[in-house]
Design an enzyme around this catalytic site. Structure first.
Site, PDB file in Angstrom:
ATOM      1  N   ARG A  21       0.817  -1.221   0.000  1.00 21.06           N
ATOM      2  CA  ARG A  21       0.000   0.000   0.000  1.00 21.06           C
ATOM      3  C   ARG A  21       0.857   1.280   0.000  1.00 21.06           C
ATOM      4  O   ARG A  21       0.460   2.287   0.584  1.00 21.06           O
ATOM      5  CB  ARG A  21      -0.957   0.018   1.193  1.00 21.06           C
ATOM      6  CG  ARG A  21      -2.044  -1.034   1.136  1.00 21.06           C
ATOM      7  CD  ARG A  21      -3.066  -0.657   0.066  1.00 21.06           C
ATOM      8  NE  ARG A  21      -4.191  -1.579   0.048  1.00 21.06           N
ATOM      9  CZ  ARG A  21      -5.320  -1.384   0.745  1.00 21.06           C
ATOM     10  NH1 ARG A  21      -5.470  -0.318   1.483  1.00 21.06           N
ATOM     11  NH2 ARG A  21      -6.291  -2.259   0.660  1.00 21.06           N
ATOM     12  N   ARG A  25      -2.947   7.073   0.636  1.00 17.34           N
ATOM     13  CA  ARG A  25      -3.423   8.300   1.276  1.00 17.34           C
ATOM     14  C   ARG A  25      -2.448   9.015   2.191  1.00 17.34           C
ATOM     15  O   ARG A  25      -2.645  10.182   2.502  1.00 17.34           O
ATOM     16  CB  ARG A  25      -4.707   7.988   2.055  1.00 17.34           C
ATOM     17  CG  ARG A  25      -5.894   7.770   1.160  1.00 17.34           C
ATOM     18  CD  ARG A  25      -7.033   7.149   1.908  1.00 17.34           C
ATOM     19  NE  ARG A  25      -6.661   5.808   2.354  1.00 17.34           N
ATOM     20  CZ  ARG A  25      -7.511   4.929   2.850  1.00 17.34           C
ATOM     21  NH1 ARG A  25      -8.773   5.247   2.999  1.00 17.34           N
ATOM     22  NH2 ARG A  25      -7.091   3.735   3.212  1.00 17.34           N
ATOM     23  N   ARG A  34      -5.656  12.001  -6.757  1.00 20.39           N
ATOM     24  CA  ARG A  34      -6.963  11.369  -6.600  1.00 20.39           C
ATOM     25  C   ARG A  34      -8.083  12.408  -6.703  1.00 20.39           C
ATOM     26  O   ARG A  34      -9.097  12.184  -7.345  1.00 20.39           O
ATOM     27  CB  ARG A  34      -7.054  10.635  -5.268  1.00 20.39           C
ATOM     28  CG  ARG A  34      -8.298   9.755  -5.187  1.00 20.39           C
ATOM     29  CD  ARG A  34      -8.452   9.066  -3.864  1.00 20.39           C
ATOM     30  NE  ARG A  34      -8.944   9.974  -2.847  1.00 20.39           N
ATOM     31  CZ  ARG A  34      -9.376   9.624  -1.640  1.00 20.39           C
ATOM     32  NH1 ARG A  34      -9.346   8.345  -1.282  1.00 20.39           N
ATOM     33  NH2 ARG A  34      -9.809  10.503  -0.784  1.00 20.39           N
ATOM     34  N   ASP A  71      -6.531  -2.119  -7.776  1.00 21.71           N
ATOM     35  CA  ASP A  71      -7.109  -2.779  -6.606  1.00 21.71           C
ATOM     36  C   ASP A  71      -7.436  -4.216  -6.968  1.00 21.71           C
ATOM     37  O   ASP A  71      -7.715  -4.514  -8.134  1.00 21.71           O
ATOM     38  CB  ASP A  71      -8.380  -2.051  -6.135  1.00 21.71           C
ATOM     39  CG  ASP A  71      -8.734  -2.463  -4.711  1.00 21.71           C
ATOM     40  OD1 ASP A  71      -8.150  -1.903  -3.768  1.00 21.71           O
ATOM     41  OD2 ASP A  71      -9.545  -3.387  -4.545  1.00 21.71           O
ATOM     42  N   TYR A 148     -15.330 -10.725  -0.803  1.00 26.20           N
ATOM     43  CA  TYR A 148     -16.008  -9.449  -1.091  1.00 26.20           C
ATOM     44  C   TYR A 148     -17.208  -9.655  -2.008  1.00 26.20           C
ATOM     45  O   TYR A 148     -18.235  -9.003  -1.858  1.00 26.20           O
ATOM     46  CB  TYR A 148     -15.022  -8.463  -1.735  1.00 26.20           C
ATOM     47  CG  TYR A 148     -13.979  -7.965  -0.774  1.00 26.20           C
ATOM     48  CD1 TYR A 148     -14.250  -6.902   0.073  1.00 26.20           C
ATOM     49  CD2 TYR A 148     -12.722  -8.564  -0.696  1.00 26.20           C
ATOM     50  CE1 TYR A 148     -13.304  -6.435   0.969  1.00 26.20           C
ATOM     51  CE2 TYR A 148     -11.762  -8.118   0.203  1.00 26.20           C
ATOM     52  CZ  TYR A 148     -12.065  -7.052   1.035  1.00 26.20           C
ATOM     53  OH  TYR A 148     -11.139  -6.605   1.923  1.00 26.20           O
TER      54      TYR A 148
HETATM   55  O1  CP3 Z   1       0.300   0.726  -3.200  1.00 25.42           O
HETATM   56  C1  CP3 Z   1      -0.185  -0.409  -3.406  1.00 25.42           C
HETATM   57  O2  CP3 Z   1      -0.017  -1.360  -2.618  1.00 25.42           O
HETATM   58  C2  CP3 Z   1      -0.893  -0.660  -4.713  1.00 25.42           C
HETATM   59  C3  CP3 Z   1      -2.284  -0.493  -4.725  1.00 25.42           C
HETATM   60  C4  CP3 Z   1      -3.221  -1.400  -3.954  1.00 25.42           C
HETATM   61  C5  CP3 Z   1      -4.469  -0.914  -3.483  1.00 25.42           C
HETATM   62  N1  CP3 Z   1      -5.178  -1.963  -2.991  1.00 25.42           N
HETATM   63  C6  CP3 Z   1      -4.912   0.481  -3.553  1.00 25.42           C
HETATM   64  C7  CP3 Z   1      -6.001   0.951  -2.679  1.00 25.42           C
HETATM   65  C8  CP3 Z   1      -3.169  -2.763  -3.657  1.00 25.42           C
HETATM   66  C9  CP3 Z   1      -2.049  -3.752  -3.888  1.00 25.42           C
HETATM   67  C10 CP3 Z   1      -4.420  -3.114  -3.048  1.00 25.42           C
HETATM   68  C11 CP3 Z   1      -4.773  -4.480  -2.644  1.00 25.42           C
HETATM   69  C12 CP3 Z   1      -6.004  -4.714  -1.877  1.00 25.42           C
HETATM   70  N2  CP3 Z   1      -7.217  -4.105  -2.013  1.00 25.42           N
HETATM   71  C13 CP3 Z   1      -6.139  -5.735  -0.913  1.00 25.42           C
HETATM   72  C14 CP3 Z   1      -5.068  -6.712  -0.529  1.00 25.42           C
HETATM   73  C15 CP3 Z   1      -4.012  -6.084   0.311  1.00 25.42           C
HETATM   74  C16 CP3 Z   1      -4.386  -5.814   1.714  1.00 25.42           C
HETATM   75  O3  CP3 Z   1      -4.288  -4.628   2.120  1.00 25.42           O
HETATM   76  O4  CP3 Z   1      -4.746  -6.752   2.433  1.00 25.42           O
HETATM   77  C17 CP3 Z   1      -7.462  -5.678  -0.427  1.00 25.42           C
HETATM   78  C18 CP3 Z   1      -8.046  -6.579   0.647  1.00 25.42           C
HETATM   79  C19 CP3 Z   1      -8.141  -4.648  -1.142  1.00 25.42           C
HETATM   80  C20 CP3 Z   1      -9.575  -4.245  -1.023  1.00 25.42           C
HETATM   81  C21 CP3 Z   1      -9.712  -2.846  -0.583  1.00 25.42           C
HETATM   82  N3  CP3 Z   1      -9.376  -1.740  -1.338  1.00 25.42           N
HETATM   83  C22 CP3 Z   1     -10.187  -2.377   0.657  1.00 25.42           C
HETATM   84  C23 CP3 Z   1     -10.655  -3.250   1.810  1.00 25.42           C
HETATM   85  C24 CP3 Z   1     -10.143  -0.979   0.625  1.00 25.42           C
HETATM   86  C25 CP3 Z   1     -10.657  -0.023   1.667  1.00 25.42           C
HETATM   87  C26 CP3 Z   1      -9.739   0.062   2.820  1.00 25.42           C
HETATM   88  C27 CP3 Z   1      -8.925   1.316   2.719  1.00 25.42           C
HETATM   89  O5  CP3 Z   1      -7.703   1.219   2.965  1.00 25.42           O
HETATM   90  O6  CP3 Z   1      -9.510   2.349   2.423  1.00 25.42           O
HETATM   91  C28 CP3 Z   1      -9.584  -0.608  -0.629  1.00 25.42           C
HETATM   92  C29 CP3 Z   1      -9.326   0.776  -1.077  1.00 25.42           C
HETATM   93  C30 CP3 Z   1      -7.956   1.096  -1.578  1.00 25.42           C
HETATM   94  N4  CP3 Z   1      -7.162   0.301  -2.377  1.00 25.42           N
HETATM   95  C31 CP3 Z   1      -7.254   2.320  -1.363  1.00 25.42           C
HETATM   96  C32 CP3 Z   1      -6.038   2.232  -2.060  1.00 25.42           C
HETATM   97  C33 CP3 Z   1      -4.995   3.295  -2.183  1.00 25.42           C
HETATM   98  C34 CP3 Z   1      -7.810   3.494  -0.594  1.00 25.42           C
HETATM   99  C35 CP3 Z   1      -8.703   4.252  -1.481  1.00 25.42           C
HETATM  100  C36 CP3 Z   1      -8.579   5.724  -1.330  1.00 25.42           C
HETATM  101  O7  CP3 Z   1      -9.327   6.249  -0.484  1.00 25.42           O
HETATM  102  O8  CP3 Z   1      -7.767   6.367  -2.018  1.00 25.42           O
END
Ligand code: CP3
Length: 341
Positions: A21, A25, A34, A71, A148
Site C-alpha cells: 500500500r 493516502r 486522486r 485494486d 467481497y
Molecule cells: O500501493 C499499493 O499497494 C498498490 C495499490 C493497492 C491498493 N489496494 C490500492 C487501494 C493494492 C495492492 C491493493 C490491494 C487490496 N485491495 C487488498 C489486498 C491487500 C491488503 O491490504 O490486504 C485488499 C483486501 C483490497 C480491497 C480494498 N481496497 C479495501 C478493503 C479498501 C478499503 C480500505 C482502505 O484502505 O480504504 C480498498 C481501497 C484502496 N485500495 C485504497 C487504495 C490506495 C484506498 C482508497 C482511497 O481512499 O484512495
C-alpha cells in the site's frame, strides 16, 4: 534489478525494500492526484494518473520496486459486479453473489478484456520507471476476492462465505474457479505489458481453518502459480497468505517469494521456508508511527535475515496517517543498515 535478484535468491549489495500500500493516502501527492480525477475507482481507470501515483513512492521514498496502482476488486468489477468505494466504509458490491444464476451473469472473459486500463497503466509505468527499479503486478487470491463478492464488502465474521463453504461448497468452488480463470489471464496480460514480478494477496487466508484454507484458497493460488510458471518461468511470483503461521510446514509450490505477515515471527518462517524461498517482510506497520520503534524493528529483522535471501517490507499495508518523514526514515534505514549483510 536488485529487487528481482533478491526474488531469485541471488546476492545483493543491500536488502531491497518496498511497502504494501505504498501508493496511497499518507502521501499528499497521491491525495492531490486522486482529487483531480474525482475518486479512487476513477483513478484506477485513468492509466496516466494511475501510472503517476504508481511511480510516486519510488521518487519520494526511494523504494526498490513500484507496485502497480490498482485494486484487487477491479477483477470482479469488470466481471460485471457493481462496485462502489464509499468514503470511510471501503468497498461495497451492490448485488453480492447469492446463487449460481448470479455467477452465470458474470463473465471472466469480459473482465480480462475490460481490464485494458490496467495493462495500459503497466505499459506506461514500465516505460517511465528507471531501469533499476522493478514493477510489481498483483491480484487478490480467488478466496480473498470471493469474500467481497459474496459478503458485499469487508466483513468481521466472514459468516456468509463460510456458511457457503460448509453448506454449499460446490457453489463456492464454482465462484473460485471463475475468479481463478479471470485472474490467470489478467496476470498473464500484466506480464506481457511489462511487470517484472507479481504478488498474489491472500489477505483473508486466516479466516479459514487449516483444511478449508487448503481446499478453498491455497489450491487456487497454486493453480495460478503453475499456469504462470509454465509460460513465464523467469517472472518471480510472491505469495502473501496472511496469518497462516500454524501450518507453514505444509506450504510449498511453484513460487519464488513467501510474504511473511507481521503476526508470523520471521525466524519461524526462516526455519520452515527460508531455504527454499526468499522471504519478504515483515515489520509491524504501526512501528512506522515512531522512529525508535522503526529502528528496533529494522535491526531485529535484518539480524534474523542476515545471510538469507530477503526483501524488506511491512507485515501488511501502511496506514493512511503515517508521517511521510517516518516512511522515508524506514526505507533509508533498511538500505543503510543492510549494506554487506
Ligand atoms: O500501493 C499499493 O499497494 C498498490 C495499490 C493497492 C491498493 N489496494 C490500492 C487501494 C493494492 C495492492 C491493493 C490491494 C487490496 N485491495 C487488498 C489486498 C491487500 C491488503 O491490504 O490486504 C485488499 C483486501 C483490497 C480491497 C480494498 N481496497 C479495501 C478493503 C479498501 C478499503 C480500505 C482502505 O484502505 O480504504 C480498498 C481501497 C484502496 N485500495 C485504497 C487504495 C490506495 C484506498 C482508497 C482511497 O481512499 O484512495
Amino acid at each position: 534489478m536488485i529487487f528481482i535478484d533478491a526474488c531469485l535468491k541471488k546476492p545483493t549489495p543491500y536488502t531491497p525494500v518496498w511497502m504494501m500500500r505504498q501508493a496511497g493516502r499518507y502521501l499528499p501527492q497521491y491525495m492531490a492526484v486522486r482529487k483531480s480525477v474525482g475518486g479512487f475507482l476513477e483513478l484506477c481507470k485513468d492509466f496516466r494518473k494511475a501510472s503517476e501515483v504508481t511511480i510516486q513512492p519510488v521518487e519520494i521514498l526511494g523504494v526498490d520496486a513500484a507496485i502497480l496502482f490498482s485494486d484487487i476488486l477491479v477483477v470482479p468489477l469488470e466481471m460485471g459486479l457493481d462496485l462502489e468505494f464509499v468514503a470511510g466504509e471501503g468497498p461495497k458490491f451492490k448485488n453480492p453473489l447469492k446463487n449460481l444464476e448470479d455467477l452465470k451473469a458474470l463473465s471472466p472473459e469480459k473482465a480480462v478484456k475490460n481490464l485494458q486500463y490496467v495493462y495500459d497503466t503497466v505499459a506506461l509505468t514500465r516505460q517511465n520507471l528507471s531501469d533499476d527499479k522493478a514493477l510489481i503486478g498483483f491480484c487478490g487470491s480467488p478466496w480473498t476476492v470471493a469474500t467481497y463478492m459474496i459478503e458485499g464488502g469487508t466483513t468481521k465474521t466472514y459468516a456468509i462465505c463460510k456458511k457457503m463453504a460448509y453448506s454449499n461448497p460446490e457453489l463456492l468452488h464454482e465462484i473460485l474457479r471463475s475468479v481463478t480463470e479471470a485472474t490467470k489471464l489478467y496476470l498473464e496480460n500484466q506480464i506481457k505489458n511489462g511487470v517484472n514480478a507479481v504478488q498474489i494477496f491472500d489477505s483473508w487466508a486466516s479466516a479459514l481453518e487449516e483444511s478449508a484454507f487448503f481446499e478453498f484458497s491455497w489450491k487456487y493460488i497454486l493453480e495460478i502459480c503453475d499456469y504462470l510458471k509454465a509460460k513465464f518461468p523467469q517472472i518471480p511470483i510472491i505469495v502473501f497468505p496472511k496469518g497462516i503461521s500454524g501450518y507453514l510446514d505444509k506450504i510449498s509450490g511453484n513460487f519464488d517469494v513467501f510474504g511473511v505477515d507481521w503476526s508470523t515471527p520471521i525466524d519461524l518462517a526462516a526455519k520452515k521456508l527460508g531455504q527454499k524461498y526468499t522471504l519478504q517482510g515483515n515489520m509491524e506497520p504501526t512501528r512506522l508511527y515512531d522512529k525508535n520503534a522503526i529502528k528496533q524493528g529494522v535491526s531485529q529483522i535484518l539480524e534474523i535475515m542476515k545471510n538469507r535471501p530477503h526483501i524488506f517490507n511491512l507485515g501488511h499495508g501502511i496506514l493512511p496517517d503515517i508521517p511521510v518523514e517516518n516512511a522515508k526514515y524506514f526505507i533509508n534505514l533498511v538500505h543503510e543498515m543492510s549494506v554487506g549483510k
